[in-house]
Design a protein around this motif. Structure first.
Motif, short mmCIF file in Angstrom:
data_model
loop_
_atom_site.label_atom_id
_atom_site.label_comp_id
_atom_site.label_asym_id
_atom_site.label_seq_id
_atom_site.Cartn_x
_atom_site.Cartn_y
_atom_site.Cartn_z
N LEU A 97 14.90 -2.76 36.09
CA LEU A 97 15.57 -2.57 37.39
C LEU A 97 16.92 -3.28 37.42
O LEU A 97 17.94 -2.73 37.83
N LEU A 98 16.87 -4.56 36.97
CA LEU A 98 18.11 -5.35 37.03
C LEU A 98 19.19 -4.80 36.12
O LEU A 98 20.36 -4.73 36.50
N GLU B 150 2.05 -10.30 33.96
CA GLU B 150 3.35 -10.94 34.15
C GLU B 150 4.42 -10.33 33.24
O GLU B 150 5.56 -10.17 33.64
N TRP B 151 4.01 -9.99 32.02
CA TRP B 151 4.98 -9.33 31.13
C TRP B 151 5.36 -7.95 31.66
O TRP B 151 6.52 -7.53 31.56
N SER C 157 11.01 -5.49 36.08
CA SER C 157 12.11 -6.18 36.76
C SER C 157 13.38 -6.14 35.93
O SER C 157 14.47 -5.90 36.45
N LEU C 158 13.21 -6.39 34.62
CA LEU C 158 14.38 -6.38 33.74
C LEU C 158 15.03 -5.01 33.73
O LEU C 158 16.26 -4.88 33.79
N TYR D 213 2.05 -13.87 42.87
CA TYR D 213 2.83 -12.73 43.37
C TYR D 213 2.65 -12.58 44.89
O TYR D 213 3.60 -12.27 45.61
N VAL E 113 14.24 -13.36 36.58
CA VAL E 113 14.36 -11.90 36.49
C VAL E 113 13.23 -11.24 37.28
O VAL E 113 13.45 -10.28 38.04
N GLU E 114 12.02 -11.78 37.10
CA GLU E 114 10.86 -11.24 37.84
C GLU E 114 11.11 -11.30 39.34
O GLU E 114 10.84 -10.34 40.07
N VAL F 285 5.38 -7.03 34.85
CA VAL F 285 6.29 -7.23 36.00
C VAL F 285 7.68 -7.60 35.49
O VAL F 285 8.70 -7.11 35.99
N PHE F 286 7.70 -8.46 34.46
CA PHE F 286 9.00 -8.86 33.90
C PHE F 286 9.75 -7.66 33.34
O PHE F 286 10.94 -7.49 33.58
N GLY G 253 13.51 -8.75 40.43
CA GLY G 253 12.89 -7.41 40.39
C GLY G 253 11.99 -7.18 41.59
O GLY G 253 12.04 -6.12 42.23
#
Lengths: 137, 300
Positions: A29-30, A19-20, A26-27, B31, B97-98, A22-23, B101
């Motif tokens: 990317l954002l 999960e970290w 994602s962060l 997910y 945020v996840e 993916v976070f 993404g």
């Protein structure tokens, strides 16, 4: 008490390494998207579309007098319903016209198509492309 | 530098707090649900050419506003309808945020598969615009999918112990408005970019517009008060008509605001009169009001 126990047993804030990961992705990317958009906003200037077209001979067995054409937009915004006219000149005289309609021509884009004239191609042929009209979306 | 035993211990504790031992299986299931929900709710938009066009006609400001509004919507949805009750705001922000993404990645992959993105041929602005617009819808779908498509994530024991925690996420009036807005955006956003909204609006007589507004209000009442038994039961019977009127008005107002926002985003208000804009808003409001009402039911 039960609530506390549940919270202790299954901490809803708990995250594992996946999960970290993916976070973090994602962060990243954002932040990249936000950075890109902020840059675009700061450098953005409302500009009209600037559309032009080019034609190259591209004969085929079934269509010997065929031209491959490209519509470019080097302006600052999208053009919609771009109508391009192609005029075939033979020995300096206008012989035939063809038209190509492009639904959208985004900025910095190249839209490809073909126009086909009748008859056989000759060495004295030349094609002139002209943007007839377009509108803003 | 020498680390004291206490420091070692507290460092280990901190690491355990950050890297928890939540089973990977649960994360993967979440997910999978998120991706399924994201595709389920956003496939119509991913297959709509008007949305692709919006990718290269939207200005950078509009895209930036869209990203920020979507993030706020996700925060609201995850707070009031998220699956894990009792989570802190920090976790809600991280989850949001996840979801964004995952939305960006899914959007890019699907658009690429559909040959709507051609890196090398297309300008970066076009690729980014298309991906960002579609990603926002996908990320809301991911959020809803993660929260709503669950069937066996929690063990029975956990369900029992979490009942009390569930009460923590019981939304108040503000929460209801947030959920209604999420639902309205999700449903209305699927139709807003299409030409049909304009066509219906400009060909409608004032009588049709009035009928559509009345139908929207009726839908809101039916969905919230005659199918939401849980919500109905909460209302004291003596104030029933007050809350019926209040909730219906708020729900429809939220639906109209959401409709106007998505129509504005897709450039539907450019160069049109106030009445035409109003017509389009009411037309889209038929769907958005259903989304707003249903959005409130998503907390179940």
């Amino acid at each position: 008490m039960t609530t506390d126990k549940a919270k202790r047993k299954h901490n809803p804030d708990e995250k594992n390494w996946l999960e970290w990961l993916v976070f973090c992705v994602s962060l990243l990317l954002l932040l990249s998207i936000l950075g890109y958009l902020v840059y675009q906003v700061s450098s953005y200037k409302a500009q009209d579309p600037d559309v032009y077209a080019e034609a190259q001979p591209d004969p085929s067995v079934m269509a010997p007098n065929r031209y491959q054409v490209a519509v470019y937009n080097k302006g600052g915004s999208t053009a919609e319903e771009v109508i391009t006219e192609f005029i075939l000149y033979t020995d300096g005289k206008e012989k035939e016209k063809a038209e190509l309609m492009t639904a959208f021509s985004p900025k910095d884009s190249k839209q490809e198509g073909w126009v086909i004239f009748s008859g056989q191609p000759s060495d004295k042929d030349s094609v002139v492309a002209r943007i007839v009209s377009f509108k803003k979306p | 530098m020498r680390i004291l035993p206490e420091n070692k211990y507290s460092t280990k504790l901190n690491v355990n707090r950050i890297i928890g031992n939540r089973p990977l299986r649960k994360s993967l299931k979440e997910y999978a649900r998120g991706i399924t929900g994201g595709l389920l709710f956003s496939f119509p938009l991913l297959f709509t050419m008007e949305v692709w066009w919006a990718g290269f006609t939207a200005t950078p400001e509009q895209l930036l506003i869209l990203v920020l509004v979507t993030y706020l919507l996700l925060l609201g949805y995850n707070r009031y309808a998220g699956m894990r009750p009792g989570v802190s705001w920090r976790s809600i922000m991280i989850d949001s945020v996840e979801e964004m993404g995952i939305g960006v990645l899914l959007s890019f992959v699907v658009l690429f598969m559909l040959n709507r993105l051609r890196p090398g041929e297309m300008a970066l602005s076009e690729i980014m615009g298309k991906t960002i617009i579609e990603a926002m819808a996908v990320s809301i779908g991911v959020s809803i999918g993660t929260a709503q498509l669950s069937s066996d994530d929690f063990e029975e024991e956990e369900r029992e112990t979490n009942e009390e925690l569930e009460a923590e996420k019981e939304p108040g009036r503000f929460g209801m408005v947030v959920l209604a807005f999420c639902g309205a955006i999700l449903i209305g956003g699927n139709v807003a970019p299409t030409e049909e909204v304009i066509m219906i609006a400009v060909e409608a007589l004032p009588l049709h517009i009035l009928l559509m507004a009345a139908a929207s209000l009726l839908l809101s009442i039916v969905v919230v008060y005659f199918s939401d038994f849980k919500g109905t039961a909460r209302q004291p019977s003596k104030d029933f008509f007050f809350w019926l009127t209040f909730d219906t008005c708020v729900s429809y107002l939220v639906a109209l605001i959401a409709s106007a926002f998505v129509l504005w985003f897709f450039g539907r208000f450019d160069g049109v009169s106030f009445w035409t804009g109003m017509q389009m808003t009411v037309v889209l409001g038929v769907l958005s009001s259903l989304g707003a009402s249903a959005g409130r039911l998503l907390i179940k």
